[in-house]
Design a protein around this motif. Structure first.
Motif, PDB file in Angstrom:
ATOM      1  N   LEU A  34       0.886  -1.217  -0.001  1.00 42.08           N
ATOM      2  CA  LEU A  34      -0.011  -0.109   0.115  1.00 42.08           C
ATOM      3  C   LEU A  34       0.944   1.193  -0.081  1.00 42.08           C
ATOM      4  O   LEU A  34       0.412   2.265  -0.596  1.00 42.08           O
ATOM      5  N   ARG A  35       1.973   1.129   0.862  1.00 47.63           N
ATOM      6  CA  ARG A  35       2.945   2.352   0.672  1.00 47.63           C
ATOM      7  C   ARG A  35       3.960   2.284  -0.016  1.00 47.63           C
ATOM      8  O   ARG A  35       5.037   3.210  -0.063  1.00 47.63           O
ATOM      9  N   THR A  37       5.745   2.576  -3.836  1.00 49.08           N
ATOM     10  CA  THR A  37       5.533   3.288  -5.027  1.00 49.08           C
ATOM     11  C   THR A  37       6.442   2.631  -5.922  1.00 49.08           C
ATOM     12  O   THR A  37       7.503   1.951  -5.645  1.00 49.08           O
ATOM     13  N   GLU A  82       5.057   8.147  11.962  1.00 48.02           N
ATOM     14  CA  GLU A  82       4.934   8.654  10.699  1.00 48.02           C
ATOM     15  C   GLU A  82       5.973   7.799   9.703  1.00 48.02           C
ATOM     16  O   GLU A  82       6.963   7.522  10.394  1.00 48.02           O
ATOM     17  N   ILE A  83       5.493   7.724   8.539  1.00 46.35           N
ATOM     18  CA  ILE A  83       6.518   7.015   7.530  1.00 46.35           C
ATOM     19  C   ILE A  83       7.620   8.099   7.297  1.00 46.35           C
ATOM     20  O   ILE A  83       8.760   7.633   7.496  1.00 46.35           O
ATOM     21  N   GLN A  86       4.998  14.263   8.450  1.00 50.56           N
ATOM     22  CA  GLN A  86       3.835  15.158   7.944  1.00 50.56           C
ATOM     23  C   GLN A  86       4.516  16.424   7.024  1.00 50.56           C
ATOM     24  O   GLN A  86       5.260  17.264   7.495  1.00 50.56           O
ATOM     25  N   GLY A  87       4.022  16.478   5.646  1.00 49.76           N
ATOM     26  CA  GLY A  87       4.297  17.439   5.075  1.00 49.76           C
ATOM     27  C   GLY A  87       5.745  17.187   3.979  1.00 49.76           C
ATOM     28  O   GLY A  87       6.115  18.222   3.261  1.00 49.76           O
ATOM     29  N   THR A  88       6.364  16.458   4.473  1.00 48.36           N
ATOM     30  CA  THR A  88       7.463  16.144   3.571  1.00 48.36           C
ATOM     31  C   THR A  88       7.003  15.358   2.116  1.00 48.36           C
ATOM     32  O   THR A  88       6.038  14.338   2.269  1.00 48.36           O
ATOM     33  N   ALA A  89       7.744  15.791   1.410  1.00 46.30           N
ATOM     34  CA  ALA A  89       7.404  15.351  -0.235  1.00 46.30           C
ATOM     35  C   ALA A  89       7.697  13.796  -0.053  1.00 46.30           C
ATOM     36  O   ALA A  89       8.606  13.334   0.338  1.00 46.30           O
ATOM     37  N   ASN A  90       6.784  13.219  -0.569  1.00 48.14           N
ATOM     38  CA  ASN A  90       7.100  11.438  -0.560  1.00 48.14           C
ATOM     39  C   ASN A  90       8.187  11.288  -1.459  1.00 48.14           C
ATOM     40  O   ASN A  90       8.626  10.203  -1.212  1.00 48.14           O
ATOM     41  N   ARG A  93      11.720  10.075  -0.516  1.00 50.38           N
ATOM     42  CA  ARG A  93      11.791   8.512  -0.297  1.00 50.38           C
ATOM     43  C   ARG A  93      12.544   8.219  -1.596  1.00 50.38           C
ATOM     44  O   ARG A  93      12.950   6.836  -1.674  1.00 50.38           O
ATOM     45  N   PRO A 299       8.065  19.453  -1.516  1.00 52.38           N
ATOM     46  CA  PRO A 299       6.710  19.620  -1.696  1.00 52.38           C
ATOM     47  C   PRO A 299       6.415  20.534  -2.701  1.00 52.38           C
ATOM     48  O   PRO A 299       6.917  21.539  -2.689  1.00 52.38           O
ATOM     49  N   GLU A 300       5.358  20.423  -3.301  1.00 54.48           N
ATOM     50  CA  GLU A 300       4.928  21.164  -4.538  1.00 54.48           C
ATOM     51  C   GLU A 300       4.943  22.778  -4.298  1.00 54.48           C
ATOM     52  O   GLU A 300       5.476  23.608  -4.710  1.00 54.48           O
ATOM     53  N   HIS A 301       4.548  23.061  -3.009  1.00 54.41           N
ATOM     54  CA  HIS A 301       4.371  24.528  -2.705  1.00 54.41           C
ATOM     55  C   HIS A 301       5.454  25.234  -2.234  1.00 54.41           C
ATOM     56  O   HIS A 301       5.498  26.309  -1.700  1.00 54.41           O
ATOM     57  N   TRP A 302       6.533  24.268  -2.131  1.00 53.93           N
ATOM     58  CA  TRP A 302       8.029  24.928  -1.572  1.00 53.93           C
ATOM     59  C   TRP A 302       8.660  25.155  -2.732  1.00 53.93           C
ATOM     60  O   TRP A 302       9.944  25.581  -2.578  1.00 53.93           O
TER      61      TRP A 302
ATOM     62  N   GLN B  86      -2.428  13.998  13.137  1.00 50.34           N
ATOM     63  CA  GLN B  86      -1.496  13.140  14.039  1.00 50.34           C
ATOM     64  C   GLN B  86      -1.441  13.728  15.283  1.00 50.34           C
ATOM     65  O   GLN B  86      -0.574  13.119  15.991  1.00 50.34           O
ATOM     66  N   HIS B 205       1.818  15.901  -2.571  1.00 51.21           N
ATOM     67  CA  HIS B 205       2.015  14.702  -2.423  1.00 51.21           C
ATOM     68  C   HIS B 205       2.828  14.518  -1.053  1.00 51.21           C
ATOM     69  O   HIS B 205       4.260  14.029  -1.187  1.00 51.21           O
ATOM     70  N   THR B 206       2.072  14.935  -0.077  1.00 52.38           N
ATOM     71  CA  THR B 206       2.646  14.868   1.176  1.00 52.38           C
ATOM     72  C   THR B 206       1.447  14.174   2.043  1.00 52.38           C
ATOM     73  O   THR B 206       0.402  13.929   1.842  1.00 52.38           O
ATOM     74  N   TYR B 207       2.102  13.342   3.194  1.00 51.67           N
ATOM     75  CA  TYR B 207       0.995  12.739   4.111  1.00 51.67           C
ATOM     76  C   TYR B 207       0.472  13.809   4.830  1.00 51.67           C
ATOM     77  O   TYR B 207       1.216  14.952   5.133  1.00 51.67           O
ATOM     78  N   ASP B 214      -1.874   6.545  -2.289  1.00 56.50           N
ATOM     79  CA  ASP B 214      -1.409   5.385  -1.965  1.00 56.50           C
ATOM     80  C   ASP B 214      -2.431   4.451  -2.357  1.00 56.50           C
ATOM     81  O   ASP B 214      -2.356   3.221  -2.796  1.00 56.50           O
ATOM     82  N   ARG B 217      -3.361   4.166  -5.779  1.00 57.05           N
ATOM     83  CA  ARG B 217      -2.154   3.273  -6.807  1.00 57.05           C
ATOM     84  C   ARG B 217      -2.526   1.933  -6.717  1.00 57.05           C
ATOM     85  O   ARG B 217      -2.377   1.168  -7.708  1.00 57.05           O
ATOM     86  N   LEU B 218      -2.916   1.518  -5.374  1.00 59.24           N
ATOM     87  CA  LEU B 218      -3.138  -0.155  -5.336  1.00 59.24           C
ATOM     88  C   LEU B 218      -4.452  -0.649  -5.671  1.00 59.24           C
ATOM     89  O   LEU B 218      -4.615  -1.572  -6.134  1.00 59.24           O
ATOM     90  N   GLN B 253       2.425  28.908   1.080  1.00 57.43           N
ATOM     91  CA  GLN B 253       3.218  27.576   0.925  1.00 57.43           C
ATOM     92  C   GLN B 253       2.840  26.631   1.847  1.00 57.43           C
ATOM     93  O   GLN B 253       3.745  25.801   2.225  1.00 57.43           O
ATOM     94  N   ASN B 255       2.502  23.096   2.544  1.00 52.87           N
ATOM     95  CA  ASN B 255       2.611  21.723   1.869  1.00 52.87           C
ATOM     96  C   ASN B 255       1.912  20.596   2.300  1.00 52.87           C
ATOM     97  O   ASN B 255       2.160  19.492   1.941  1.00 52.87           O
ATOM     98  N   VAL B 256       0.916  20.877   3.228  1.00 54.96           N
ATOM     99  CA  VAL B 256       0.067  19.705   3.720  1.00 54.96           C
ATOM    100  C   VAL B 256      -1.543  20.052   3.206  1.00 54.96           C
ATOM    101  O   VAL B 256      -1.798  18.990   2.643  1.00 54.96           O
TER     102      VAL B 256
END
Lengths: 304, 310
Positions: A34-35, A37, A82-83, A86-90, A93, A299-302, B86, B205-207, B214, B217-218, B253, B255-256
């Motif tokens: 699920l997580r 990519t 958290e993986i 929060q707020g970090t661009a996926n 990874r 992140p896109e907005h940064w 969270q 594309h942030t949590y 996710d 995608r699955l 700005q 990002n969340v």
């Protein structure tokens, strides 16, 4: 260790490390489709720490051949794991191995022990040998130890990013080349707590209000966790994320800690903007790890 | 970003009101059973702290923190604080120090409210997301709305002076609560999450929004079901029901929670007395350092002594 720690400081932590060494990590890794990519695969990891206690972490491995730099996220002061923050661009990874760890009591590692927030900071705080954070620090050390066994890892680029636990981990364990730390719990805690009503330090005020006779015991325990005492052992290049000027943990307040760090240290005082502070930290980590195109993993907005 | 970019794609379902009336009908059959337990560890000279508990839809027992000024009027205004995604719901002592009775709710799945429902984090956002009747936020929303009933059950709360606030998920929940509870007289929503779900997952594309990406995608074949469900839970779908004075702050700005969704939400808010505070140079904090004073003034104007009472 040097002078700022209490008597028995070295023995306390040596015993902690020895206690940890008695238990093998016995890791189990399970792929989490699920997580995962196209650019990274995520695993749930179970591993054993002192106690013995079974922990949980999220390990993300970039697609490709590596070796890759890594960001280790040791346990935060919250119940949720958290993986990545929060707020970090996926897409972070895609370039870094990331490993986030739930210490004992946090989500996914909350049986048989479930931590309370607020509450954790003062759990057993009147007895240094059994203080809950002794186990949590051991958990964090175990997490870094596991990360450094990964064959995909570039051992010259290992960032430990978090709060006080990040700095303590870098002091006590091999393997951290860089640290990003935002102290919140253990820098001059006994002195600073009475100056604030904000949690988490307010937990100490609450505790001492109800148990004033335990003040000396609390002070003794906190001395084992004082960041200045760990600083001379931190050789990693460090970015300290300080509070905004004039706040409790601003650059000035962290001055003695900065002076005591053995490795190179940079202090970033908060601009009271998660965008500006976050962007600073992301760029710092990328530059330290030789990632030239940091824009692509922001992140896109940064992005500009 | 330009404000003109803010064009929400979500459409309010035709049976939106009927769906929620049915949910509220189910909830109303459940006794609230409020309970306050004094917490001497957290109580200080100026603020009395209680652990609060109440029963919500599906008979889930919900926890909260309840704080009141030690010195207070016979009838005191109240603020309900709603938590981030969270965040561990905080003890709202600072609100009590400002003169309010304060309730900080831990909706189901949060720490202290997870014995009967615990989808986990990440996972809450997509738990049963293909079925609006069992989607995680159905109960989660009701839990927050029933927090108002807890306040109304307290004799020391002035029922004509109740406000609601929060940021991020707490901002989104502020929107839905202000929309569904007419007792709310003032609302302040920061960086509202749960607004423009399907736009947000394209814009960032942030949590935590990435949980939906996710999931899709699955399970790409479930997109239509996902879109259908979240339309019932989208804060933008609730916004036209809001009539109380409201302020909204966003970070340009962020990002969340993308600011585009904040603009789209604000445009749909039905209240005449509404004000948007967009903060350039700010992310998910949405200008908190500067905006806190704005929020304090706003609630003081509408809720503290001197505010018009009905």
């Amino acid at each position: 260790m040097t002078g700022t720690g209490p008597a028995g400081f070295e023995a306390y932590w040596r015993a902690t490390l020895e206690g940890l060494a008695r238990y093998p990590a016995a890791p189990e890794m399970e792929k989490l489709p699920l997580r995962s990519t196209p650019f990274a695969t995520l695993y749930g990891v179970r591993l054993t720490s002192v106690g013995p206690y079974r922990l949980f972490g999220y390990l993300s491995i970039p697609t490709g051949t590596g070796p890759f730099p890594a960001i280790y996220y040791p346990p935060k002061y919250q119940s949720v794991l958290e993986i990545i923050p929060q707020g970090t661009a996926n897409l972070q990874r895609s370039r870094y191995i990331t490993f986030s760890l739930a210490a004992r009591g946090q989500r996914n590692a909350d049986t048989p022990y479930a931590a309370m927030f607020p509450g954790l900071l003062t759990e057993g705080i009147d007895d240094a040998p059994s203080y809950i954070f002794r186990g949590i620090v051991a958990d964090s050390l175990r997490g870094l130890e596991l990360l450094t066994t990964r064959p995909e890892l570039d051992r010259a680029r290992v960032v430990v990013s978090g709060n006080d636990i990040a700095l303590i981990t870098a002091a006590l364990a091999e393997g951290a080349t860089h640290v990003v730390a935002a102290p919140a719990l253990f820098h001059a805690a006994a002195e600073l707590a009475p100056k604030t009503t904000a949690y988490p330090l307010e937990e100490i005020n609450d505790y001492l209000r109800l148990h004033p006779a335990r003040a000396e015991a609390v002070r003794r325990t906190l001395a084992y966790y004082e960041l200045r005492a760990f600083a001379p052992r931190v050789t990693a290049t460090t970015l300290l994320m300080a509070g905004a000027p004039g706040t409790l943990l601003d650059g000035r307040a962290l001055g003695p800690l900065v002076s005591a760090l053995k490795g190179t240290a940079t202090v970033h005082e908060s601009e009271q903007s998660l965008y500006k502070d976050g962007l600073y930290a992301e760029r710092w980590m990328a530059s330290q790890c030789g990632i030239a195109d940091v824009q692509s993993i922001l992140p896109e907005h940064w992005r500009k | 970003m330009a404000r003109d970019d803010a064009m929400p794609t979500a459409k309010k379902p035709d049976d939106f009101d009927a769906f929620w009336e049915d949910v509220l009908g189910q909830a109303s059959a459940i006794p609230l059973e409020p309970e306050l337990v004094p917490d001497p560890l957290r109580t200080s000279d100026d603020v009395e702290v209680f652990q609060a508990f109440y029963t919500s839809i599906d008979r889930v027992r919900v926890a909260a923190w309840y704080c009141r000024p030690a010195k207070r009027a016979e009838r005191t205004p109240a603020i309900m604080f709603l938590p981030g995604y969270q965040m561990d719901p905080p003890i709202p002592k600072e609100w009590a120090r400002k003169g309010y009775i304060a309730l900080s709710v831990a909706p189901r799945g949060k720490l202290r409210s997870m014995r009967q429902f615990n989808p986990g984090y990440p996972n809450l956002l997509t738990h049963n997301i293909v079925d609006r009747h069992t989607y995680a936020y159905r109960g989660f929303y009701v839990d927050t709305w029933r927090g108002i009933d807890v306040l109304l059950s307290r004799p020391e709360v002035d029922p004509a002076r109740i406000g609601v606030t929060g940021s991020s998920q707490g901002g989104g929940l502020t929107i839905t609560t202000a929309a569904m509870r007419s007792e709310v007289r003032a609302a302040s929503a920061g960086a509202p999450y749960l607004c423009g779900y399907m736009d947000a997952v394209e814009l960032t594309h942030t949590y935590p929004y990435e949980e939906i990406n996710d999931y899709l995608r699955l399970h790409p074949e479930r997109r239509r079901d996902v879109e259908s469900t979240v339309a019932y839970f989208d804060g933008i779908s609730f916004a036209d029901r809001i009539t109380c004075p409201i302020i909204v702050n966003i970070g340009l700005q962020d990002n969340v929670c993308p600011p585009e969704t904040g603009y789209a939400l604000f445009d749909r808010i039905g209240a005449r007395d509404k004000q948007l505070y967009p903060y350039d140079g700010h992310g998910h904090d949405a200008g908190r350092a500067r905006h806190t004073a704005v929020v304090d003034r706003f609630f003081a104007q509408h809720l503290l002594d001197g505010a018009a009472r009905t």
